[in-house]
Design an enzyme around this catalytic site. Structure first.
Site, mmCIF file in Angstrom:
data_model
loop_
_atom_site.group_PDB
_atom_site.id
_atom_site.type_symbol
_atom_site.label_atom_id
_atom_site.label_comp_id
_atom_site.label_asym_id
_atom_site.label_seq_id
_atom_site.Cartn_x
_atom_site.Cartn_y
_atom_site.Cartn_z
ATOM 1 N N ASP A 185 0.056 5.722 -7.673
ATOM 2 C CA ASP A 185 -0.040 6.181 -9.056
ATOM 3 C C ASP A 185 1.234 5.768 -9.795
ATOM 4 O OD1 ASP A 185 -0.662 7.453 -11.381
ATOM 5 O OD2 ASP A 185 -0.435 9.487 -10.595
ATOM 6 N N ASP A 209 -3.767 2.754 -14.080
ATOM 7 C CA ASP A 209 -2.497 2.898 -13.361
ATOM 8 C C ASP A 209 -2.630 3.577 -12.001
ATOM 9 O OD1 ASP A 209 -2.981 5.494 -14.245
ATOM 10 O OD2 ASP A 209 -0.857 5.933 -14.417
ATOM 11 N N GLU A 210 -3.790 3.492 -11.400
ATOM 12 C CA GLU A 210 -4.021 4.180 -10.127
ATOM 13 C C GLU A 210 -4.925 3.368 -9.223
ATOM 14 O OE1 GLU A 210 -5.627 8.374 -9.912
ATOM 15 O OE2 GLU A 210 -5.052 8.188 -12.007
HETATM 16 MG MG MG Z 1 0.138 7.590 -13.488
#
Ligand code: MG
Length: 401
Positions: A13, A106-107
């Site tokens: 993350d 973003d993961e």
């Molecule tokens: Mg994040």
């Protein structure tokens, strides 16, 4: 009865991603509180950790953020740029395992089972991932490693930013997991479980599978499995996406064109968001209708140029609905888009360049909200509020093929 040994899943993350990309692009921002957001809704989409120290939070109105942190750098959302950096991050992660599943901008999850000879033990692997991302992209991330997927996700959130959490003793870690941390357990489910005296995940064991299922249905069954650390959800690498579609089985069969149109708007928004999230645009819009007698029909229209705007997807789907004369009633409605390619550039479509610019800004603002709070957080004027706020009883299917 615990999870099988030998499996290793990582959840990666990125830390305060939008704000971190802004700092990457403008090193002059280093050390300053960065607040990304604004747009029509005027809310914070992302706040750097410096900004969070002043009490700035995602979804907070921008004016409030300005009041709390007047010295902050306030920047607009640049979704194209975040998608670009996101692609670079995913390339780095793909170097660790071909079993990579990106779940948002973003993961990502990585299935690292059997990679020990390559990367070492889980902690070494986690450090290697973090180093590779930092060294190649210049950004920090937080990594969770666990024998099962849902615990990897929970672990990555335990030590942010720039954290590394390895779940080596499954039973000991499970004992620390609160229901609020478990993905998929919403406020309502938590309330119900709270009323039964449950706050931590492992307490669900005492209730028994049957009672959990009676109380929460499918979620109850899953909770039972999770309480024992069992989660066989695989890490699924993305197939090449050929089309993106969303559909909705209606609570009640309907022939009400206005209601169907409102559903189309909600569905078009979802489709457009998924396009943008993947940095794509599409050209052919498809309307899907299922009659009450289960007869399935589809109608398609190819646009003059590629689009990733909800308005254009909706306009086409709505035209198709208008042109479909059988009165219904219908039990399901769906919107899809195919002919996918890179983001539309310079193509006016239905909009003039200026209108489109404004529209893009609006879409980006929406993306930012959804990236933080999920699809439910958002309703656009004209779309029935109940569409996005009330979960439908029958299934909602998301498919990307
Ligand atoms: Mg994040």
């Amino acid at each position: 009865m615990l999870a099988q040994a030998g499996r290793l899943v990582a959840h990666v993350d990125m830390d305060a991603f939008y704000a971190a990309v802004e700092r990457l692009d403008d090193p002059g921002l280093t050390g300053r509180p960065i607040i990304v957001g604004g747009g029509r809704r005027g809310v914070v989409s992302a706040a750097s950790y410096e900004a969070r120290r002043y009490g700035v939070r995602s979804a907070m109105p921008m004016f409030q953020a300005r009041a709390r942190c007047p010295q902050g750098a306030f920047l607009p959302v640049r979704m194209e740029r975040y998608v670009q950096v996101s692609r670079q991050v995913m390339l780095v992660l793909a170097g660790f395992s071909p079993l990579l599943e990106q779940v948002s901008v973003d993961e990502a999850y990585l299935d690292l089972s059997g990679t020990e000879r390559l990367w070492g033990d889980p902690a070494q692997t986690g450090r290697a991932i973090k180093q590779a991302v930092r060294g190649t992209i210049g950004l920090t991330c937080s990594v969770g490693l666990a024998p099962v997927r849902f615990l990897a996700k929970i672990a990555s959130d335990r030590d942010k930013p720039d954290g590394l959490t390895v779940v080596s003793d499954l039973e000991a870690f499970l004992a620390t997991v609160s229901l609020a941390e478990v993905p998929g357990v919403g406020a309502k489910a938590r309330e119900r479980l709270g009323a039964m005296g449950l706050n931590r995940l492992i307490e669900a064991r005492a209730l028994g599978a049957e009672r959990l299922e009676r109380t929460l249905g499918v979620l109850g069954r899953r909770l039972w499995e999770l309480a024992w650390g069992r989660d066989d959800t695989p890490v699924t690498p993305e197939r090449e996406v050929k089309s993106i579609s969303n559909e909705r089985t209606l609570e009640r069969d309907t022939a009400d064109r206005e209601l169907l149109g409102a559903h189309l708007l909600g569905l078009s928004q979802k489709v457009a968001r998924r396009l943008r999230r993947q940095g794509l645009s599409g050209r052919t819009v498809t309307l899907k209708l299922k009659h009450a007698d289960h007869r399935l029909v589809t109608r398609s229209e190819t646009l003059a140029g590629p689009t990733e705007a909800a308005e254009e997807v909706y306009a086409a789907a709505h035209r198709l609905l208008g042109a479909y004369s059988p009165p219904g009633p219908f039990r399901l409605i769906g919107v899809g888009i195919s002919g996918l390619g890179d983001p539309a550039q310079g193509q006016a479509g239905l909009f003039t360049a200026r209108q489109k610019g404004r529209q893009n800004a609006l879409d980006r603002a929406e993306d930012a909200i959804v990236a933080r709070f999920g699809d439910q957080a958002l309703t656009r004027a004209g779309s029935l509020t109940t569409l996005d706020q009330k979960p439908f009883k029958r299934h909602n299917k998301d498919e990307a093929e």
